[in-house]
Design an enzyme around this catalytic site. Structure first.
Site, PDB file in Angstrom:
ATOM      1  N   ILE A 292      29.467  12.034 104.048  1.00  0.00           N
ATOM      2  CA  ILE A 292      30.810  11.553 103.718  1.00  0.00           C
ATOM      3  C   ILE A 292      31.776  12.724 103.618  1.00  0.00           C
ATOM      4  O   ILE A 292      32.890  12.681 104.149  1.00  0.00           O
ATOM      5  CB  ILE A 292      30.807  10.757 102.399  1.00  0.00           C
ATOM      6  CG1 ILE A 292      29.925   9.522 102.519  1.00  0.00           C
ATOM      7  CG2 ILE A 292      32.229  10.329 102.014  1.00  0.00           C
ATOM      8  CD1 ILE A 292      29.732   8.765 101.213  1.00  0.00           C
ATOM      9  N   GLY A 293      31.354  13.795 102.950  1.00  0.00           N
ATOM     10  CA  GLY A 293      32.229  14.955 102.769  1.00  0.00           C
ATOM     11  C   GLY A 293      32.662  15.574 104.077  1.00  0.00           C
ATOM     12  O   GLY A 293      33.826  15.953 104.250  1.00  0.00           O
TER      13      GLY A 293
ATOM     14  N   THR B  98      33.480   8.261  94.890  1.00  0.00           N
ATOM     15  CA  THR B  98      32.682   7.395  95.758  1.00  0.00           C
ATOM     16  C   THR B  98      31.226   7.306  95.298  1.00  0.00           C
ATOM     17  O   THR B  98      30.460   6.505  95.812  1.00  0.00           O
ATOM     18  CB  THR B  98      32.683   7.886  97.225  1.00  0.00           C
ATOM     19  OG1 THR B  98      31.923   9.093  97.316  1.00  0.00           O
ATOM     20  CG2 THR B  98      34.092   8.117  97.725  1.00  0.00           C
ATOM     21  N   THR B  99      30.854   8.139  94.332  1.00  0.00           N
ATOM     22  CA  THR B  99      29.467   8.229  93.876  1.00  0.00           C
ATOM     23  C   THR B  99      28.984   6.902  93.288  1.00  0.00           C
ATOM     24  O   THR B  99      29.687   6.274  92.500  1.00  0.00           O
ATOM     25  CB  THR B  99      29.339   9.343  92.824  1.00  0.00           C
ATOM     26  OG1 THR B  99      29.885  10.560  93.338  1.00  0.00           O
ATOM     27  CG2 THR B  99      27.883   9.568  92.437  1.00  0.00           C
TER      28      THR B  99
ATOM     29  N   ASN C  38      22.893  10.622  89.137  1.00  0.00           N
ATOM     30  CA  ASN C  38      24.276  10.892  89.497  1.00  0.00           C
ATOM     31  C   ASN C  38      25.186  11.069  88.296  1.00  0.00           C
ATOM     32  O   ASN C  38      26.235  11.717  88.398  1.00  0.00           O
ATOM     33  CB  ASN C  38      24.794   9.788  90.417  1.00  0.00           C
ATOM     34  CG  ASN C  38      24.198   9.895  91.810  1.00  0.00           C
ATOM     35  OD1 ASN C  38      23.606  10.916  92.157  1.00  0.00           O
ATOM     36  ND2 ASN C  38      24.332   8.853  92.604  1.00  0.00           N
TER      37      ASN C  38
ATOM     38  N   HIS D  72      31.588  -2.931  92.862  1.00  0.00           N
ATOM     39  CA  HIS D  72      31.228  -2.459  94.204  1.00  0.00           C
ATOM     40  C   HIS D  72      29.718  -2.622  94.376  1.00  0.00           C
ATOM     41  O   HIS D  72      28.943  -1.682  94.279  1.00  0.00           O
ATOM     42  CB  HIS D  72      31.636  -0.994  94.363  1.00  0.00           C
ATOM     43  CG  HIS D  72      31.363  -0.433  95.731  1.00  0.00           C
ATOM     44  ND1 HIS D  72      31.833  -1.016  96.884  1.00  0.00           N
ATOM     45  CD2 HIS D  72      30.660   0.661  96.122  1.00  0.00           C
ATOM     46  CE1 HIS D  72      31.447  -0.297  97.925  1.00  0.00           C
ATOM     47  NE2 HIS D  72      30.716   0.718  97.485  1.00  0.00           N
TER      48      HIS D  72
END
Length: 311
Positions: free
Chosen positions: A14-15, A121-122, A98, A178
């Site tokens: 993603i990064g 987004t984690t 996380n 989500h």
């Protein structure tokens, strides 16, 4: 005029895509941050994109660093750091791993970029954005989670695929957590202004709703070693661009609810106005009894995960 500064925390799939999109859209200069073991890797990504600029005709600077002081003065911080899901794992399985990562990121942002808009987004998303907010002490307008921007894009995608009409003309709203309890609001879904209930059967619509709710898991199974990244990065960029350009976009996002929709103290996917000061307000509208019931269920699921953070 001085260019904006954007920090991406986490230089994985993603990064890297975020860095590419930031450069292609010329949103600002960018630094990719990751752990020391990955410093050469992220420096390589930054340099690779730098060498792409002449072909794309863009003028931004990119760099990679493992020293978080390199985010000093960032206007936007995009947090992708964390372990991705693997087949058989739920978003909640990632919580403890996380949470420790988010704790460190919150400390660094508070120290080096306290005025930035932070987009998380984690996973598990709703709990991680809540944890970041609590740990960083940043104002609620500066902390938001990428939720409905991606969930809505998935809903739109599946509607376009089923109707065989342009995705550009599809409009819809997804609220809630989500995850599998998210609430795709069918009555908001239209194609060129025409309700999808006039275009698709009830069975087709229900299948689209279910696929939207399970879309992340579907990709995890297909990838086998990770989760979504192209679509996730695109959704994040949509949010960041709305802030940097003060676009006053209405983007479903995990924003802090303080009474909206009867929810207090949780980050939940809601229609949020994103402009030059961050999350400027949440738009409210009347839900049907069925929609209310679905939202209550997703609130319960989010509350359970948030409680597990202990914050």
């Amino acid at each position: 005029m001085k260019r904006k500064k954007i920090a991406v925390v986490g230089g994985g799939q993603i990064g890297g895509i975020l860095a590419l999109l930031v450069a292609q859209k010329e949103l600002g200069d960018l630094v990719i941050l990751d752990i020391p073991d990955k410093e050469n890797f992220i420096k390589g990504k930054a340099l690779d994109i730098m060498q792409m600029r002449p072909n794309d005709g863009v003028d931004v600077a990119l760099s990679g660093n493992s020293d978080f002081s390199a985010m000093e003065g960032s206007d936007v911080v995009l947090v992708t750091a964390g372990m991705p899901r693997k087949p058989g794992m739920s978003r909640d399985d990632l919580l403890n791993i996380n949470l420790n990562i988010i704790r460190n990121v919150a400390d660094q942002v508070k120290q080096h970029a306290p005025n930035a808009l932070v987009i998380i987004t984690t996973n598990p998303l709703d709990a991680m954005v809540y944890a970041f907010y609590k740990l960083s002490g940043l104002p609620k307008a500066q902390v938001v989670g990428m939720a409905g921007a991606l969930d809505g894009a998935r809903f739109r995608t599946f509607i376009a695929m089923e109707t065989e009409l342009s995705v550009q003309d599809v409009s819809c709203l997804v609220m809630g957590g989500h995850g599998p309890s998210m609430v795709p609001l069918v009555r908001t879904a239209t194609v060129g202004g025409v309700p999808i209930t006039d275009l698709l059967s009830a069975e087709q619509i229900q299948a689209i709703v279910k696929r939207t709710q399970d879309a992340g898991t579907e990709l995890v199974k297909l990838y086998e070693t990770g989760s979504a990244y192209f679509s996730t990065a695109s959704a994040v960029i949509e949010m960041a661009e709305a802030y940097l350009k003060d676009k006053q976009r209405v983007i479903p996002s995990a924003a802090l609810c303080e009474g909206e929709y009867g929810v207090n103290g949780l980050f939940l996917g809601v229609p949020a106005v994103i402009g030059g000061t961050g999350v400027e307000r949440i738009l409210e509208f009347e839900l049907s009894s069925e929609e209310r019931e679905m939202l209550d269920a997703t609130v319960a699921a989010v509350s359970k995960t948030v409680e597990e953070t202990g914050l």
